[in-house]
Enzyme design. Structure first.
Site, PDB file in Angstrom:
ATOM      1  N   THR A  17      -7.823   4.365 -59.914  1.00  0.00           N
ATOM      2  CA  THR A  17      -8.034   3.184 -59.067  1.00  0.00           C
ATOM      3  C   THR A  17      -9.060   3.435 -57.972  1.00  0.00           C
ATOM      4  O   THR A  17      -9.766   2.516 -57.546  1.00  0.00           O
ATOM      5  CB  THR A  17      -6.702   2.736 -58.432  1.00  0.00           C
ATOM      6  OG1 THR A  17      -6.064   3.874 -57.838  1.00  0.00           O
ATOM      7  CG2 THR A  17      -5.770   2.147 -59.470  1.00  0.00           C
ATOM      8  N   ARG A  18      -9.168   4.683 -57.506  1.00  0.00           N
ATOM      9  CA  ARG A  18     -10.130   5.006 -56.447  1.00  0.00           C
ATOM     10  C   ARG A  18     -11.570   5.021 -56.950  1.00  0.00           C
ATOM     11  O   ARG A  18     -12.516   5.118 -56.168  1.00  0.00           O
ATOM     12  CB  ARG A  18      -9.788   6.349 -55.804  1.00  0.00           C
ATOM     13  CG  ARG A  18      -8.511   6.308 -54.965  1.00  0.00           C
ATOM     14  CD  ARG A  18      -7.985   7.695 -54.670  1.00  0.00           C
ATOM     15  NE  ARG A  18      -8.930   8.499 -53.924  1.00  0.00           N
ATOM     16  CZ  ARG A  18      -8.825   9.826 -53.775  1.00  0.00           C
ATOM     17  NH1 ARG A  18      -7.826  10.478 -54.341  1.00  0.00           N
ATOM     18  NH2 ARG A  18      -9.712  10.494 -53.073  1.00  0.00           N
TER      19      ARG A  18
END
Length: 246
Positions: A17-18
């Protein structure tokens, strides 16, 4: 020639997700190849079985792995409960029985096969667990490897470390090798008595020592165990890869 049998477990269930992308983290490309492609190339040189652990929605990862390494077994970690839980998603492969089990990550494209062979050599010499460490330029946030008289005594998380332990700059990379003869007994003994209620592979060190088994550590360069969690880290790894190729 190494006649010992080997199973490499590649942990690749992270969502990434980062990375600010809907694409699974290990499918981001560096040096003309997706991250997990670099890792699969390296572990293929260990001449053993390979298992890749992915998340339940990662059909694209599964398809990519099958295209690159058709003999690779794919296991799904249906729920995320920590690194030891991820390793045990490949229980069926572990239960078949091998001499050496090597655990690596699908987002560390700079890992070298020579380093993994050094870990395996420690198992051949009698260790039950061998952990790969690195000297961090800034060790803040990393688990520290506490080594005494040539044996790994503990992996101490940064938040739990004493001032003396925080001064140690030998840090845990997460890469680990376990002797097949004792691996399941160690892995099954790992509990989730911690703040996150997760099963941490690092607990294998304390459990193996409590069983009277030998635990050791070796070092690699920090660059070799760089994981990719952000676009910035992806760019850093690309620069290192280009320098290597030059």
């Amino acid at each position: 020639m190494n006649t010992r049998s080997c199973l490499t477990i590649v942990l690749a269930a992270g969502e990434g997700t980062r990375m600010r992308s809907s694409r699974p983290k290990v499918l981001h490309a560096v040096g003309g190849r997706v991250l997990i492609g670099h890792v699969l190339d390296v572990v293929a040189s260990l001449n053993g079985a390979v298992a890749v652990v992915i998340g339940p929605e990662h059909r694209e990862v599964a398809a990519t792995v099958r295209a690159m390494a058709p003999a690779t077994e794919i296991f799904i970690q249906h729920e995320r409960h920590g690194t030891a839980h991820a390793v045990l998603a490949a229980r069926a492969a572990i239960e078949r029985g091998v001499d050496d089990i090597v655990v690596v990550f699908g987002d560390t494209p700079l890992i070298r096969v020579e380093t993994l062979r050094r870990l395996r050599a420690l198992l051949a010499a009698g260790a039950a667990v061998a952990v790969l460490g690195f000297r961090a330029a800034d060790p803040t946030g990393y688990g520290r490897l506490v080594v005494e008289h040539g044996e790994l005594i503990a992996i101490r998380e940064d938040k739990d470390a004493s001032d003396r332990e925080r001064a140690i700059n030998l840090c845990n990379s997460g890469v680990m090798a376990l002797a097949g003869s004792s691996a399941l007994a160690i892995l099954d003994a790992i509990g989730d008595e911690n703040a996150k209620r997760e099963f941490y592979l690092t607990d294998a060190v304390a459990i193996a020592r409590a069983k009277g088994l030998k635990v050791v550590a070796i070092e690699s360069a920090e660059d070799e165990v760089r994981g990719v969690n952000t676009q910035e880290q992806l760019a850093e790894v690309a620069d290192i890869l280009q320098a290597r190729l030059r």
